[in-house]
Design a protein around this motif. Structure first.
Motif, mmCIF file in Angstrom:
data_model
loop_
_atom_site.group_PDB
_atom_site.id
_atom_site.type_symbol
_atom_site.label_atom_id
_atom_site.label_comp_id
_atom_site.label_asym_id
_atom_site.label_seq_id
_atom_site.Cartn_x
_atom_site.Cartn_y
_atom_site.Cartn_z
ATOM 1 N N UNK A 21 17.530 -20.989 -17.395
ATOM 2 C CA UNK A 21 17.328 -21.607 -18.708
ATOM 3 C C UNK A 21 18.154 -22.880 -18.878
ATOM 4 N N UNK B 297 9.918 -20.903 -11.938
ATOM 5 C CA UNK B 297 9.363 -20.295 -13.149
ATOM 6 C C UNK B 297 10.370 -20.398 -14.295
ATOM 7 N N UNK B 298 9.847 -20.604 -15.505
ATOM 8 C CA UNK B 298 10.716 -20.885 -16.655
ATOM 9 C C UNK B 298 11.151 -19.620 -17.386
ATOM 10 N N UNK B 299 11.263 -18.539 -16.653
ATOM 11 C CA UNK B 299 11.739 -17.270 -17.203
ATOM 12 C C UNK B 299 12.394 -16.512 -16.066
ATOM 13 N N UNK B 300 13.302 -15.609 -16.386
ATOM 14 C CA UNK B 300 13.927 -14.797 -15.342
ATOM 15 C C UNK B 300 13.259 -13.417 -15.332
ATOM 16 N N UNK C 74 17.819 -12.574 -20.511
ATOM 17 C CA UNK C 74 16.947 -13.654 -20.986
ATOM 18 C C UNK C 74 17.151 -13.899 -22.479
#
Lengths: 385, 385
Positions: free
Chosen positions: B106, A226-229, B74
């Motif tokens: 990221x 996934x492109x977010x934490x 983030x």
């Protein structure tokens, strides 16, 4: 009698007026986010969300995460889409376009079907678009808060399942959950993202969403992480499952006070059949839209079938400015919102009618608002043609 | 006398016990997020944050965004780092490692300098690392909530500015802001990210951060767009600037109730010199650490210079389990937290001492906790060697 101090009646399309008990829950004493009392409260809130969304499929998964409603777009874009995936966005206004922008940030190849202001993309053009390309995800804004246009989910979902059965159907329900019917299972939806401060009737600060088993499988089968934490549903999935199983676990600290308020709001909602709640919003909306028509005013959503039931976007008369009218409503104790759709922002105002303002008629909020609108317009020199 | 119902005293390293007036602000009646009253409240809260962080540089920029403290990671990773950028992470525990994981999501190339449990990376090895590679960003966890280890920011910043002046210095201040001194300007920091529910004393649900003019320039000069939509500081920057200038604007709906509570908490904090607040936390911490030593217990942070002042991570005696001791504290009306650092999780407990529990001694929270600890240990059969 409300225990809240006297204040202007907030009738914008969210945040809405809140019930006393919900606001009282906001000041709950401090609790550990992993202690048994709070874990039980959070778990019950998640289970109640299943009822509100009318899903009994155990594969469906609710999420409640600290954030604005906007975070829901990131949840979809960062978890169900990978860079290069095609996404079809049905646009009915400012918020549909925002969802498209968000998807683009995460690398989606977005095709937008834009309807003229006040309308929605029609099924034949959606079918044509779905036939031309294979889309991983389709997004639809159930009610675009900028225009008050309502999308028709049931027929849309039937179409998508017939023409492009692998496409995930994702609904922006920020201004529809808890005031418009959503039958998550029956309509075979894959995701609905919403926020706490609209028809659910809990103060802002929670991103609330429901995803189908199919969406969760898509998440699990990603080729890339996934492109977010903070917004990774992979990080949140075990946490939500644990809370609902009344087991403590930790990824990021939730807001116990907001979750208590959500619990109170959902308990109130589910004390009556949800169908009755939707019907009451429709009744109030019909009455408001008739009164607005009787004043000689037009709505952005011209077609009655396309009109939302929790808000109304109203064109101003020719010679009345919003900046002139809104303060006149304010002096009568009523807060409406200005326009937000770029093409027509200065030409309309928005009236939100969700939650206690329509469900507790003894408050008199709607009558007060309609009277303020009539008198305010008269003070601006408006006379019905 | 508190107006809160009787409840166990919450002495975990956040959320902490909250003041009555702060909790009362949580139930503020509903307001428009773009109305003049709330815009003024939000703007004042942002201005007060400048004072708490001791920054008068107009280029510094505070942000308050709905979310958990984790969202702050983030914000840094999606806005100040681009894929392939080198980042040096100083690790003092679980939360430092979490920050490293987030940066990796990221696309940052992360080098971690890991100290043994209870210690922090030393200046000579940091200098060596900085000499070997050019890092765009260095992150340091001011207090790692998993170990109670305090990092020394002033000397660290002097070192970084001497050896690698272009490197941005980013501080995770989740468990330090408002209880440990942070002189944002004087120490030439570039970013401090924190959360509302620890020493600031406002319920969870807000990500709070301060970035330097240099960090904002880095954001503006990115070659690629920020890798988040909801977490894009480019999207939030004009909104925060407008709120502070008391002008309405909109990107995503903030939580008026949480912002009111933050405003109340910050007003209370700034009613006294911040230096006094830090000194009081240190005094209480010294007293607690002495009492813990007198009980024959050891801390994870062995060196007094490395010990945080808002929490204490305490090794359990040889034959006492946390799962046995914590319920005994609970039955005495005191809530401590268990261990969270993977290597030693079962071997220690955590005692949070921030905010009203140390600033309002008439509450008696600390004495109650120390007595409960002593009696609870005795009930577990522990006798000081």
């Amino acid at each position: 009698m409300s225990s809240q101090p006297e204040h202007p009646t907030l009738l914008i399309p969210g945040p809405i007026e809140f019930d006393d008990a919900v606001l009282h829950s906001m000041s709950h004493y401090s609790e550990s986010h992993v202690g048994p009392a709070f874990v039980a409260t959070f778990g019950e809130a998640l289970s109640m969300l299943r009822k509100l969304f009318q899903t009994t499929d155990p594969a469906s998964q609710p999420f409640v995460i600290s954030g604005s409603g906007t975070l829901g777009w990131d949840l979809v874009a960062a978890n169900l889409v990978e860079a290069g995936d095609d996404v079809l966005v049905l646009s009915t206004g400012y918020f549909s376009d925002g969802f498209a922008d968000c998807l683009g940030v995460y690398g989606a190849k977005v095709t937008e079907l834009k309807a003229p202001v006040g309308q929605r993309p029609q099924l034949p053009e959606i079918e044509r678009a779905l036939s031309e390309k294979k889309y991983k995800v389709l997004t639809v804004t159930h009610v675009d808060t900028s225009t008050g246009v309502l999308s028709e989910l049931k027929k849309l979902s039937e179409l998508v399942h017939r023409v492009s059965p692998d496409t995930l159907i994702i609904v922006d329900g920020v201004c529809s959950v808890a005031c418009e019917e959503i039958a998550f299972d029956e309509w075979k939806l894959d995701g609905v993202v919403t926020a706490s401060q609209k028809a659910i009737g809990c103060p802002a600060g929670l991103s609330i969403s429901m995803f189908s088993g199919r969406a969760i499988e898509t998440l699990k089968n990603r080729k890339t992480p996934p492109a977010s934490y903070f917004g990774s549903l992979k990080n949140w999935l075990p946490i939500m499952q644990n809370y609902e199983a009344k087991k403590p676990s930790y990824f990021a600290t939730p807001s116990p006070q907001l979750v208590h308020a959500l619990h109170t709001a959902l308990t109130q909602i589910l004390a009556r059949p949800v169908a009755e709640r939707f019907a009451k919003h429709k009744e109030a909306s019909d009455r408001i839209k008739k009164a607005i028509g009787d004043l000689g005013l037009k709505q952005l959503a011209g077609n009655p079938d396309d009109q939302a039931h929790g808000m109304t976007a109203i064109y101003l008369p020719e010679n009345v400015k919003g900046t002139e009218l809104l303060p006149k409503l304010g002096s009568r104790g009523v807060v409406f919102a200005g326009g937000i759709h770029k093409e027509v922002a200065a030409k309309y105002i928005r009236f939100g009618h969700m939650g206690v303002s329509v469900l507790n008629p003894e408050r008199g909020d709607i009558e007060k608002a309609l009277k303020a609108l009539e008198d305010g317009l008269a003070e601006c020199g408006y006379q019905k043609a």
